[in-house]
Design a protein around this motif. Structure first.
Motif, mmCIF file in Angstrom:
data_model
loop_
_atom_site.group_PDB
_atom_site.id
_atom_site.type_symbol
_atom_site.label_atom_id
_atom_site.label_comp_id
_atom_site.label_asym_id
_atom_site.label_seq_id
_atom_site.Cartn_x
_atom_site.Cartn_y
_atom_site.Cartn_z
ATOM 1 N N GLU A 37 -23.127 -8.807 23.740
ATOM 2 C CA GLU A 37 -24.044 -7.756 23.280
ATOM 3 C C GLU A 37 -24.900 -8.269 22.119
ATOM 4 O O GLU A 37 -26.078 -7.905 22.009
ATOM 5 C CB GLU A 37 -23.249 -6.515 22.862
ATOM 6 C CG GLU A 37 -22.451 -5.943 24.038
ATOM 7 C CD GLU A 37 -21.671 -4.689 23.668
ATOM 8 O OE1 GLU A 37 -21.826 -4.192 22.543
ATOM 9 O OE2 GLU A 37 -20.901 -4.215 24.526
ATOM 10 N N MET B 162 -25.099 -0.233 16.822
ATOM 11 C CA MET B 162 -24.113 -1.130 16.209
ATOM 12 C C MET B 162 -23.263 -1.771 17.310
ATOM 13 O O MET B 162 -22.856 -1.085 18.248
ATOM 14 C CB MET B 162 -23.191 -0.340 15.283
ATOM 15 C CG MET B 162 -23.728 -0.199 13.893
ATOM 16 S SD MET B 162 -25.199 0.875 13.814
ATOM 17 C CE MET B 162 -25.565 0.799 12.065
ATOM 18 N N ILE B 163 -22.995 -3.072 17.155
ATOM 19 C CA ILE B 163 -22.248 -3.772 18.200
ATOM 20 C C ILE B 163 -21.199 -4.717 17.635
ATOM 21 O O ILE B 163 -21.278 -5.144 16.475
ATOM 22 C CB ILE B 163 -23.199 -4.578 19.092
ATOM 23 C CG1 ILE B 163 -24.053 -5.495 18.221
ATOM 24 C CG2 ILE B 163 -24.074 -3.667 19.923
ATOM 25 C CD1 ILE B 163 -24.625 -6.629 19.001
ATOM 26 N N TYR B 164 -20.224 -5.050 18.490
ATOM 27 C CA TYR B 164 -19.116 -5.942 18.121
ATOM 28 C C TYR B 164 -18.963 -7.143 19.050
ATOM 29 O O TYR B 164 -18.368 -8.137 18.663
ATOM 30 C CB TYR B 164 -17.789 -5.172 18.151
ATOM 31 C CG TYR B 164 -17.668 -4.104 17.102
ATOM 32 C CD1 TYR B 164 -17.367 -4.428 15.782
ATOM 33 C CD2 TYR B 164 -17.838 -2.754 17.421
ATOM 34 C CE1 TYR B 164 -17.246 -3.451 14.816
ATOM 35 C CE2 TYR B 164 -17.725 -1.770 16.445
ATOM 36 C CZ TYR B 164 -17.426 -2.121 15.150
ATOM 37 O OH TYR B 164 -17.309 -1.157 14.190
ATOM 38 N N LEU B 165 -19.430 -7.055 20.282
ATOM 39 C CA LEU B 165 -19.091 -8.077 21.287
ATOM 40 C C LEU B 165 -20.142 -9.185 21.362
ATOM 41 O O LEU B 165 -21.339 -8.929 21.214
ATOM 42 C CB LEU B 165 -18.921 -7.419 22.648
ATOM 43 C CG LEU B 165 -17.750 -6.434 22.748
ATOM 44 C CD1 LEU B 165 -17.719 -5.786 24.123
ATOM 45 C CD2 LEU B 165 -16.423 -7.124 22.460
#
Lengths: 278, 278, 278
Positions: free
Chosen positions: C56, C50-53
Motif C-alpha cells: 500500500e 493512513m496505511i501500514y502495509l
C-alpha cells in the motif's frame, strides 16, 4: 497512621510538582484511547510517549520515572514488548501502573496478566470486575463475580474491596478500583474518593486516561498518593465538567479543560473518606 | 410489503432497546477512527470493544450479538484475525457489518474482501464507489465507476443503486450506501434517508462510526432496521449539529452530543422515502 | 532572491488550490495522533489516508502527489513498509515529508532514519532537538544538544538553525523547525514565522498535524512554499484559537475550526521575517 490531613497536603504537593516538572510517563497502551490518555497526561502538566517495540520498552523502563501499561488492544508483538519491558522495569526499579483491561479475553492477555504477578505492579487500576478477576487469576482471593464484559464492569466497587486488599497486600503497592465511588488501598489504609460523573461511562477511555495520569503522578509521589491524586483530580474535574455539559462529547472536552485549570488546593479539599485497618 | 409506518415504529423500538439494554458490538476496525467509532457507539447507548488478535475475534463472534468489521488500516496479522473471525461468525450465526473501506488498495484488502463473499455480510456499508467496487469484485454487477480514491467516494449514491441491489440480493442481507441521500436496501425494498450535512465529509470517520452504530442496532433489530435506524440517527443528529456549528471540529462534537440527546420519536419521524420492488 | 511579496502571493495560491482541488496526501504515521492529522488535513481542504502495509505504501507513492512519513510509533512491520515506500517514492519522484519523531529512541527508528538520508526527504519537519539530532545522525552538522526527551524538544529553534541549514543544503529540499518562532529554510532563504500559541505544547500531535498538512500543500506547491504555508496557517489558526479558548481541549477544537474558516488572505498577511543568504 495516615490521616486525612496527610493526604490533603500530599495531593496538593503532587499536583504542583507535576505542573512544575513536566515529567514524562511513557505508555504501552491500547490504540483506541491513546489520544485521550496523552491529552489527559499533558493537561495535568505531564508529558506522554506511546511505544510498541521491545527495545523501546526497555529504554523507557530505564529513562522514565514511571511507566503505564494497559493491555487493552493487544497485537502479536506485545508478547515480547511487554515481557521485556517488565524485566527492564524490575531491573531498573522503575515503578509502573498496570491496567488489566478486558482481563479474561483471549490467551495472550491471560498469559501476560499471569506473568505480571511476578513483577508486582506498583499500582493496579481497574474497574470492579477487572480487580476481582485479577485477584482470582493470581490465586489471591476468590470472589463471586469478575465476569468481564469486554471493557465494562458488571460489579460494584464494594464487591471488589476484598480483592483489592488482597492484591495490594500481595504487591506491597496500591490498588485503585474505579466506579461510582472510587476505592484506593495500599492493603492497609482504604480511601473512598467521591465525585465524578456518570458521563464517564458514556465516553471511551476515562479509565485508561486515569491510569496514564496515575503514572504521571507516580513520577513524583508514592503509589498511594499518586493513585489517589489522579483519582481525586478526575473526580473534581469530572464533577465540574458535568455541571457545564450534560452530553458526552462536551463533557469530555470540558473534563480535559478542567484537568488543566483546576487548582491543586481545590483537588486537595475534595471529598473523600479514609479508613485505617487496625 | 414494508410500509413507512412499519419503519417508523421499528426505528423507535430499536433506539429505545439499545438505550435500555446497552448492548456491546465489538469491532475489528481501523486505527484512525477507533475513538470516534467507540464514542458514537457509546453515545447511542451501546458499548464498544476493539480487537486485533485471532482468538479474540473468535471469542467475540461467540459472545457478541453483532460484530463490526472495517478493513480500513490493515496490518499483517489481520489476515489471520479476519479469516478466523469470519469462520467463527458463521459457526455462531452471529450477524456482522462489513465496511469495505479503501477497496482496491493493496493485496491483503483484495484477498480479505474476496473471502468475505462466502460469508455473506449481514450488512454492507460503504460509499458509492466502494459499493460499486465490491459488486464488481464479487462478479455480481459491473457498473461504470468504482475507482476508489483512498477513502473518498468519486461516485454518487444513485450510480451505486444497482450494485447495492445486486449485493443485497446475493447476501440476503442489507446494503447501505452513504452519500448525500443515503440508500438502504435489502434487495427488495429501497429506502432513501434524507438529512445529514456536508460537514460529514470534513471530518474523518463518520462512515466508520455509522458502520459501528449499525452493528450496535444489529444486536436488537433486523438488518434493514438496524442499517436504517443508524442512518436516520446520523442524518438527524448531523442536521442538528450543522445548525449549531458550521465548522468541522465543533460539528463533530455537537454530532456526538446529538446522538446522545435526540429522542427516538424525533428520529422515527425523520424524512425518508420507501420504494418497494414489484 | 525570494521576497516577502513572493511568499505572500504563493501562500495565498497554495491555500486556495488545496481548497479547490481537495488533494489527498496519504500518511504512514503514528497511531496516537492519526485522528488529529487526518482532521487537520481535511480542515484545510485536503484528504487523508493512513496505511501500514508495504504494497500500500508503494501504491500510494505511485498514486499520490505527496506523502507524509512520521516515525512516531513504530511497529515491527514498519521496517519493510517504510523501506519499500521510500524506494517507490524515489522511483516515482513523489515528494514526501519526513517527521523524525523521537529520534534517538530504539534501533528500528535509528535504522530507518539513517536509511532516509539516501532518499533526501523533500521536507523535514521536527522540533529543534529532532533537527539537531538528525543533522548529527547524518553527519552533516555537529551541534550541542539534540538530546530528545521522548517527543519533546529540549532545545530552542535558534539553536537548531545551523543543523536545519546543513540538512536543507544536503537534501536540496526544505527543513522546518517548529518552536516558539518557527524556522523554515531551503538552505538559502530563512523564514521565521511568528504567531501560534503555547497551548500547542499542551495538546498532543500538533507537530504531526503540521507535517501532515505540509504534505497536503506539497501536492500543489514547492517544498518551501508548502512548509511555510502550513506553518503560517498553524500560527494564524493557533493565535485565533488561543484568543477564544485558554484551555487545551477547547483550544484544539477551535484550532481545527480556524484551519477550516481562516481566509487565504489572512494567512498570507501573517507576520514573518525573510532572510536571504548572501
Amino acid at each position: 497512621m495516615m490521616t486525612e490531613k496527610h493526604f490533603r497536603s500530599n495531593i496538593q504537593i503532587a499536583i504542583e510538582k507535576v505542573r512544575a516538572e513536566n515529567p514524562m510517563a511513557p505508555s504501552i497502551t491500547n490504540t483506541v484511547t491513546q489520544d485521550f490518555v496523552a491529552n489527559a497526561q499533558l493537561a495535568v502538566g505531564g508529558s506522554a510517549a506511546m511505544i510498541y517495540l521491545p527495545d523501546e520498552g526497555e529504554l523507557m523502563a530505564k529513562l522514565a520515572r514511571a511507566v503505564y501499561i494497559n493491555v487493552g488492544t493487544l497485537m502479536p508483538f506485545y508478547a515480547e514488548t511487554i515481557s521485556r519491558t517488565l524485566r527492564a522495569l524490575e531491573k531498573n526499579k522503575t515503578p509502573f501502573v498496570l491496567d488489566p483491561v478486558a482481563i479474561g479475553m483471549g490467551n495472550l492477555r491471560a498469559e501476560l496478566l499471569l506473568q505480571m504477578k511476578t513483577f508486582k505492579p506498583t499500582i493496579i487500576r481497574g474497574n470492579a470486575s477487572e480487580i476481582i478477576a485479577l485477584a482470582k487469576l493470581w490465586n489471591l482471593h476468590e470472589e463471586e463475580g469478575g465476569e468481564v464484559r469486554g471493557v465494562d464492569s458488571t460489579e460494584t466497587v464494594d464487591k471488589a474491596a476484598h480483592s483489592a486488599l488482597a492484591l495490594a497486600q500481595y504487591t506491597g503497592g496500591t490498588v485503585a478500583v474505579s466506579g461510582e465511588n472510587d476505592l484506593i488501598t495500599n492493603g492497609n489504609v482504604m480511601i473512598y474518593s467521591l465525585g465524578g460523573s456518570k458521563l464517564f461511562s458514556k465516553i471511551t477511555g476515562s479509565g485508561c486516561a486515569l491510569g496514564g495520569v496515575m503514572a504521571v503522578y507516580l513520577t513524583v509521589a508514592s503509589p498511594i498518593i499518586a493513585a489517589f491524586t489522579a483519582t481525586a483530580m478526575f473526580n473534581c474535574a469530572g464533577t465540574r465538567a458535568a455541571e457545564k455539559a450534560p452530553t458526552p462529547a462536551s463533557f469530555k472536552l470540558n473534563f480535559i479543560d478542567e484537568l488543566y485549570k483546576i487548582s491543586a488546593a481545590d483537588v486537595a479539599s475534595s471529598e473523600f473518606a479514609v479508613f485505617n485497618a487496625e
